[in-house]
Design a protein around this motif. Structure first.
Motif, PDB file in Angstrom:
ATOM      1  N   PRO A   1       7.214  -7.388  -2.779  1.00 31.66           N
ATOM      2  CA  PRO A   1       6.201  -6.641  -3.529  1.00 31.66           C
ATOM      3  C   PRO A   1       5.238  -5.842  -2.655  1.00 31.66           C
ATOM      4  O   PRO A   1       4.668  -4.867  -3.103  1.00 31.66           O
ATOM      5  CB  PRO A   1       5.465  -7.716  -4.321  1.00 31.66           C
ATOM      6  CG  PRO A   1       5.712  -8.987  -3.592  1.00 31.66           C
ATOM      7  CD  PRO A   1       7.052  -8.834  -2.923  1.00 31.66           C
ATOM      8  N   ARG A   2       5.034  -6.238  -1.404  1.00 34.88           N
ATOM      9  CA  ARG A   2       4.088  -5.515  -0.540  1.00 34.88           C
ATOM     10  C   ARG A   2       4.776  -4.538   0.403  1.00 34.88           C
ATOM     11  O   ARG A   2       4.123  -3.895   1.212  1.00 34.88           O
ATOM     12  CB  ARG A   2       3.263  -6.512   0.240  1.00 34.88           C
ATOM     13  CG  ARG A   2       2.407  -7.395  -0.679  1.00 34.88           C
ATOM     14  CD  ARG A   2       1.606  -8.344   0.127  1.00 34.88           C
ATOM     15  NE  ARG A   2       0.737  -7.592   1.009  1.00 34.88           N
ATOM     16  CZ  ARG A   2      -0.534  -7.859   1.202  1.00 34.88           C
ATOM     17  NH1 ARG A   2      -1.073  -8.876   0.596  1.00 34.88           N
ATOM     18  NH2 ARG A   2      -1.254  -7.133   2.028  1.00 34.88           N
TER      19      ARG A   2
ATOM     20  N   ARG B   1       6.597  -1.268   1.839  1.00 34.06           N
ATOM     21  CA  ARG B   1       6.478   0.167   1.616  1.00 34.06           C
ATOM     22  C   ARG B   1       7.430   0.872   2.564  1.00 34.06           C
ATOM     23  O   ARG B   1       7.718   0.375   3.657  1.00 34.06           O
ATOM     24  CB  ARG B   1       5.058   0.656   1.781  1.00 34.06           C
ATOM     25  CG  ARG B   1       4.502   0.343   3.117  1.00 34.06           C
ATOM     26  CD  ARG B   1       3.098   0.823   3.262  1.00 34.06           C
ATOM     27  NE  ARG B   1       2.881   0.809   4.704  1.00 34.06           N
ATOM     28  CZ  ARG B   1       1.757   1.021   5.280  1.00 34.06           C
ATOM     29  NH1 ARG B   1       0.718   1.294   4.588  1.00 34.06           N
ATOM     30  NH2 ARG B   1       1.655   0.990   6.578  1.00 34.06           N
TER      31      ARG B   1
END
Length: 131
Positions: A70-71, A73
């Motif tokens: 989820p974190r 990038r």
């Protein structure tokens, strides 16, 4: 329908009738499929239009599936592709654009492409940043 009038000393000296028509959003859609060229570039054919005329169009890309949690990038921003207009302020027309995106790190990946058409020039509001 509406009416506006200019009066002087209580007497109408000029008047106009008018009707307001709501603005419709611009439209853009692929004509056929996005196709690779022999040299590896991406070729797009598209139809676009707007009641006030399209002034710019572009394609954005996003990964089909997020990877890495989820974190996570991406290391590189998604490419964008400015699209060629058949003429400025086109109300109804077709365009074609070919761009070589093969040097982008996302080259070869499956992505979601979104076509965007704008009827007026726009810019994001100014913001303070540290460089």
């Amino acid at each position: 329908p509406g009416r506006v009038a200019i009066t002087h000393d209580g007497r109408e000296i000029a008047g106009w009738h008018f009707a307001v028509q709501p603005d419709k959003p611009p439209t853009i859609a692929l004509v056929g499929e996005a196709e690779p060229t022999q040299g590896g570039a991406l070729h797009l054919a598209y139809a676009l239009g707007d009641d006030y005329g399209v002034v710019s169009a572009y394609a954005t890309f996003a990964p089909l599936a997020a990877t890495g949690g989820p974190r996570a990038r991406p290391l590189y921003d998604a490419p964008t592709m400015q699209l060629t207009l058949p003429r400025y302020r086109v109300r109804d027309g077709n365009g074609e654009t070919t761009r070589d995106l093969s040097s982008h790190p996302w080259a070869g990946a499956k992505v979601m492409m979104t076509l965007v058409a704008r009827w007026r020039p726009s810019a994001a509001p100014a913001m303070a940043v540290a460089m």
